[in-house]
Design a protein around this motif. Structure first.
Motif, PDB file in Angstrom:
ATOM      1  N   PRO A  53       0.767  -1.104  -0.242  1.00 51.32           N
ATOM      2  CA  PRO A  53      -0.022  -0.043   0.005  1.00 51.32           C
ATOM      3  C   PRO A  53       0.755   1.338  -0.148  1.00 51.32           C
ATOM      4  O   PRO A  53       2.239   1.177   0.336  1.00 51.32           O
ATOM      5  CB  PRO A  53      -0.771  -0.133   1.121  1.00 51.32           C
ATOM      6  CG  PRO A  53       0.229  -0.966   2.159  1.00 51.32           C
ATOM      7  CD  PRO A  53       0.841  -1.812   1.436  1.00 51.32           C
ATOM      8  N   GLY A  54       0.284   2.254  -0.421  1.00 52.70           N
ATOM      9  CA  GLY A  54       0.946   3.783  -0.422  1.00 52.70           C
ATOM     10  C   GLY A  54       1.225   4.361  -1.311  1.00 52.70           C
ATOM     11  O   GLY A  54       2.024   5.289  -1.467  1.00 52.70           O
ATOM     12  N   ALA A  78      -7.292  -7.476   5.162  1.00 53.62           N
ATOM     13  CA  ALA A  78      -7.615  -8.100   3.881  1.00 53.62           C
ATOM     14  C   ALA A  78      -8.673  -6.714   3.323  1.00 53.62           C
ATOM     15  O   ALA A  78      -8.221  -6.253   2.070  1.00 53.62           O
ATOM     16  CB  ALA A  78      -8.291  -9.345   3.621  1.00 53.62           C
ATOM     17  N   LEU A  79      -9.283  -6.345   3.861  1.00 52.16           N
ATOM     18  CA  LEU A  79     -10.064  -5.405   3.224  1.00 52.16           C
ATOM     19  C   LEU A  79      -9.449  -3.972   3.205  1.00 52.16           C
ATOM     20  O   LEU A  79      -9.860  -3.132   1.959  1.00 52.16           O
ATOM     21  CB  LEU A  79     -11.627  -4.883   4.112  1.00 52.16           C
ATOM     22  CG  LEU A  79     -12.570  -6.123   4.026  1.00 52.16           C
ATOM     23  CD1 LEU A  79     -13.578  -6.257   5.272  1.00 52.16           C
ATOM     24  CD2 LEU A  79     -13.268  -6.160   2.551  1.00 52.16           C
ATOM     25  N   LEU A  80      -8.768  -3.610   3.923  1.00 50.05           N
ATOM     26  CA  LEU A  80      -8.042  -2.205   3.844  1.00 50.05           C
ATOM     27  C   LEU A  80      -7.064  -2.481   2.847  1.00 50.05           C
ATOM     28  O   LEU A  80      -6.722  -1.326   1.956  1.00 50.05           O
ATOM     29  CB  LEU A  80      -7.301  -2.074   5.301  1.00 50.05           C
ATOM     30  CG  LEU A  80      -7.990  -1.447   6.292  1.00 50.05           C
ATOM     31  CD1 LEU A  80      -7.243  -1.436   7.869  1.00 50.05           C
ATOM     32  CD2 LEU A  80      -8.308  -0.162   6.178  1.00 50.05           C
ATOM     33  N   TYR A  81      -6.299  -3.688   2.667  1.00 50.95           N
ATOM     34  CA  TYR A  81      -5.487  -3.818   1.408  1.00 50.95           C
ATOM     35  C   TYR A  81      -6.261  -3.627  -0.040  1.00 50.95           C
ATOM     36  O   TYR A  81      -5.904  -3.019  -0.827  1.00 50.95           O
ATOM     37  CB  TYR A  81      -4.633  -5.133   1.467  1.00 50.95           C
ATOM     38  CG  TYR A  81      -3.478  -4.951   2.464  1.00 50.95           C
ATOM     39  CD1 TYR A  81      -2.461  -4.228   2.087  1.00 50.95           C
ATOM     40  CD2 TYR A  81      -3.567  -5.882   3.590  1.00 50.95           C
ATOM     41  CE1 TYR A  81      -1.173  -4.154   2.965  1.00 50.95           C
ATOM     42  CE2 TYR A  81      -2.327  -5.943   4.394  1.00 50.95           C
ATOM     43  CZ  TYR A  81      -1.525  -4.970   4.110  1.00 50.95           C
ATOM     44  OH  TYR A  81      -0.159  -5.098   5.159  1.00 50.95           O
ATOM     45  N   ALA A  82      -7.365  -4.050  -0.096  1.00 45.07           N
ATOM     46  CA  ALA A  82      -8.298  -4.211  -1.133  1.00 45.07           C
ATOM     47  C   ALA A  82      -8.884  -2.702  -1.402  1.00 45.07           C
ATOM     48  O   ALA A  82      -8.710  -2.204  -2.628  1.00 45.07           O
ATOM     49  CB  ALA A  82      -9.404  -5.170  -1.002  1.00 45.07           C
ATOM     50  N   ARG A  85      -5.978  -0.989  -2.766  1.00 41.96           N
ATOM     51  CA  ARG A  85      -5.608  -1.530  -4.401  1.00 41.96           C
ATOM     52  C   ARG A  85      -6.552  -0.985  -5.432  1.00 41.96           C
ATOM     53  O   ARG A  85      -6.184  -0.577  -6.441  1.00 41.96           O
ATOM     54  CB  ARG A  85      -5.671  -3.140  -4.367  1.00 41.96           C
ATOM     55  CG  ARG A  85      -5.288  -3.589  -5.669  1.00 41.96           C
ATOM     56  CD  ARG A  85      -4.989  -5.270  -5.380  1.00 41.96           C
ATOM     57  NE  ARG A  85      -3.610  -5.349  -4.355  1.00 41.96           N
ATOM     58  CZ  ARG A  85      -3.724  -6.087  -3.119  1.00 41.96           C
ATOM     59  NH1 ARG A  85      -4.605  -6.487  -2.681  1.00 41.96           N
ATOM     60  NH2 ARG A  85      -2.602  -5.759  -2.775  1.00 41.96           N
ATOM     61  N   ALA A  86      -7.778  -1.027  -5.054  1.00 39.15           N
ATOM     62  CA  ALA A  86      -8.992  -0.544  -5.794  1.00 39.15           C
ATOM     63  C   ALA A  86      -8.490   0.874  -6.187  1.00 39.15           C
ATOM     64  O   ALA A  86      -8.821   1.524  -7.444  1.00 39.15           O
ATOM     65  CB  ALA A  86     -10.319  -0.477  -5.095  1.00 39.15           C
ATOM     66  N   HIS A  87      -8.286   1.908  -5.165  1.00 35.56           N
ATOM     67  CA  HIS A  87      -8.034   3.342  -5.465  1.00 35.56           C
ATOM     68  C   HIS A  87      -6.691   3.305  -6.362  1.00 35.56           C
ATOM     69  O   HIS A  87      -6.487   4.337  -7.191  1.00 35.56           O
ATOM     70  CB  HIS A  87      -7.810   4.116  -4.335  1.00 35.56           C
ATOM     71  CG  HIS A  87      -7.751   5.463  -4.403  1.00 35.56           C
ATOM     72  ND1 HIS A  87      -8.433   6.401  -5.046  1.00 35.56           N
ATOM     73  CD2 HIS A  87      -6.578   6.207  -3.975  1.00 35.56           C
ATOM     74  CE1 HIS A  87      -7.933   7.554  -5.090  1.00 35.56           C
ATOM     75  NE2 HIS A  87      -6.718   7.530  -4.498  1.00 35.56           N
ATOM     76  N   HIS A  88      -5.737   2.488  -5.920  1.00 30.83           N
ATOM     77  CA  HIS A  88      -4.490   2.556  -6.719  1.00 30.83           C
ATOM     78  C   HIS A  88      -4.446   2.395  -8.283  1.00 30.83           C
ATOM     79  O   HIS A  88      -4.107   3.214  -8.880  1.00 30.83           O
ATOM     80  CB  HIS A  88      -3.636   1.560  -6.022  1.00 30.83           C
ATOM     81  CG  HIS A  88      -2.002   1.801  -6.535  1.00 30.83           C
ATOM     82  ND1 HIS A  88      -1.604   0.531  -6.737  1.00 30.83           N
ATOM     83  CD2 HIS A  88      -1.275   2.590  -6.607  1.00 30.83           C
ATOM     84  CE1 HIS A  88      -0.186   0.690  -7.127  1.00 30.83           C
ATOM     85  NE2 HIS A  88      -0.011   2.080  -7.309  1.00 30.83           N
ATOM     86  N   ALA A 134     -11.884  -5.672  -6.830  1.00 33.39           N
ATOM     87  CA  ALA A 134     -11.289  -4.571  -6.636  1.00 33.39           C
ATOM     88  C   ALA A 134     -10.520  -3.473  -7.814  1.00 33.39           C
ATOM     89  O   ALA A 134     -10.714  -2.607  -8.067  1.00 33.39           O
ATOM     90  CB  ALA A 134     -10.494  -4.197  -5.251  1.00 33.39           C
ATOM     91  N   THR A 135     -10.065  -4.577  -8.506  1.00 36.44           N
ATOM     92  CA  THR A 135      -9.299  -3.788  -9.627  1.00 36.44           C
ATOM     93  C   THR A 135      -9.855  -4.231 -10.776  1.00 36.44           C
ATOM     94  O   THR A 135      -9.287  -3.945 -12.150  1.00 36.44           O
ATOM     95  CB  THR A 135      -7.953  -4.744  -9.770  1.00 36.44           C
ATOM     96  OG1 THR A 135      -8.038  -6.151  -9.890  1.00 36.44           O
ATOM     97  CG2 THR A 135      -7.319  -4.707  -8.211  1.00 36.44           C
ATOM     98  N   GLU A 136     -10.930  -4.831 -10.892  1.00 37.67           N
ATOM     99  CA  GLU A 136     -11.653  -5.289 -12.460  1.00 37.67           C
ATOM    100  C   GLU A 136     -10.945  -6.006 -13.115  1.00 37.67           C
ATOM    101  O   GLU A 136     -10.600  -5.924 -14.348  1.00 37.67           O
ATOM    102  CB  GLU A 136     -12.019  -3.755 -12.918  1.00 37.67           C
ATOM    103  CG  GLU A 136     -12.862  -2.970 -12.282  1.00 37.67           C
ATOM    104  CD  GLU A 136     -13.373  -1.672 -12.913  1.00 37.67           C
ATOM    105  OE1 GLU A 136     -13.239  -1.510 -14.358  1.00 37.67           O
ATOM    106  OE2 GLU A 136     -13.721  -0.591 -12.387  1.00 37.67           O
ATOM    107  N   ASN A 137      -9.999  -7.100 -12.516  1.00 35.89           N
ATOM    108  CA  ASN A 137      -9.551  -8.091 -13.106  1.00 35.89           C
ATOM    109  C   ASN A 137      -8.396  -7.925 -13.794  1.00 35.89           C
ATOM    110  O   ASN A 137      -7.728  -8.215 -14.756  1.00 35.89           O
ATOM    111  CB  ASN A 137     -10.553  -8.745 -14.058  1.00 35.89           C
ATOM    112  CG  ASN A 137     -11.476  -9.501 -13.445  1.00 35.89           C
ATOM    113  OD1 ASN A 137     -11.663 -10.041 -12.472  1.00 35.89           O
ATOM    114  ND2 ASN A 137     -12.719  -9.478 -14.062  1.00 35.89           N
ATOM    115  N   LEU A 138      -7.588  -6.690 -13.234  1.00 36.66           N
ATOM    116  CA  LEU A 138      -6.439  -6.172 -13.919  1.00 36.66           C
ATOM    117  C   LEU A 138      -5.063  -7.024 -13.184  1.00 36.66           C
ATOM    118  O   LEU A 138      -5.035  -6.983 -12.003  1.00 36.66           O
ATOM    119  CB  LEU A 138      -5.990  -4.866 -13.407  1.00 36.66           C
ATOM    120  CG  LEU A 138      -4.681  -4.350 -14.036  1.00 36.66           C
ATOM    121  CD1 LEU A 138      -4.914  -4.217 -15.563  1.00 36.66           C
ATOM    122  CD2 LEU A 138      -4.463  -2.824 -13.570  1.00 36.66           C
TER     123      LEU A 138
END
Length: 237
Positions: A53-54, A78-82, A85-88, A134-138
């Motif tokens: 993250p970050g 796990a939810l915080l990491y997700a 990731r979604a925003h990243h 979260a990443t739309e399958n990226l």
């Protein structure tokens, strides 16, 4: 559950997406930077070096919570990491790939699978599905695992260990085993590098392996990677 295959660059004209993975102390942060310093000029492309993250201002706040905040349950972690990731991906990674940039990230969803399903013992399917949503399958075009004995990694710490680094030897051994298992399941995406050598030795191994793999997967890079010589890190050795 198999990871969806990433679209090829020929299909969507996007940039190249590489993730660097490994246990704490494996040297991936340094190696990600050195890889970018070599690969950008080799392919004549812009490089975006980021992390999870970050990698964004919001991600920096989440990083503080997960690495230095109060103890939390595995599902909350796990939810915080997700969320990071979604925003990243939405705000940084996908726009860069659309500009035909090489994106190299220090950790991506394979870290969550290794740490939360291996270390924390959630199910791999749960963690993977959360990241895919979260990443739309990226999915990265290439994932590099810098593999070391967790005891060696711990010996490299120079600062006070964070919340995950303090999780214990069994946790870090399970994490390593999960990484290696997952790499064996997707050999076309993963490259496993022995991270026990010097910075220079590991960088050379990485360049050589990435060169070969990209030539195999992306024919339009073959000439540039054949004519471009290896680089040797100077100030970091």
């Amino acid at each position: 559950m198999p990871t969806p295959a990433p679209p090829t660059q020929q299909d969507n004209k996007r940039g190249l997406f590489i993730s660097c993975e490994g246990g704490d102390g494996c040297g991936k942060t340094t190696q990600a930077r050195l890889l970018g310093e070599w690969l950008g000029p080799a392919l004549h492309k812009e490089v975006l070096l980021t992390r999870e993250p970050g990698g964004t201002p919001l991600g920096q706040q989440i990083r503080q919570l997960v690495l230095h905040g109060d103890d939390m349950g595995p599902h909350a972690e796990a939810l915080l990491y997700a969320a990071d990731r979604a925003h990243h991906v939405h705000s940084l990674v996908k726009p860069a790939l659309e500009r035909d940039t090489i994106v190299i990230t220090d950790r991506y969803f394979d870290s969550s699978i290794a740490y939360q399903s291996g270390g924390r013992e959630l199910t791999a399917t749960e963690v993977r599905n959360l990241s895919m949503w979260a990443t739309e399958n990226l999915v990265p075009d290439l994932t590099i695992l810098f593999d070391i004995d967790p005891k060696v990694g711990a010996s490299r710490f120079t600062d006070a260990p964070d919340r995950l680094e303090r999780a214990g030897a069994d946790f870090h051994q399970r994490t390593r085993e999960t990484y290696l298992h997952n790499a064996a399941q997707e050999p076309d995406r993963w490259i496993v590098i022995d991270g026990h050598g010097t910075i220079e030795e590991v960088a050379q191994l990485t360049q050589q392996a990435v060169r070969v793999r990209l030539q195999e997967k992306f024919a339009h890079y073959a000439h540039a990677l054949t004519t471009n010589t290896f680089t040797t890190p100077e100030s970091t050795v």
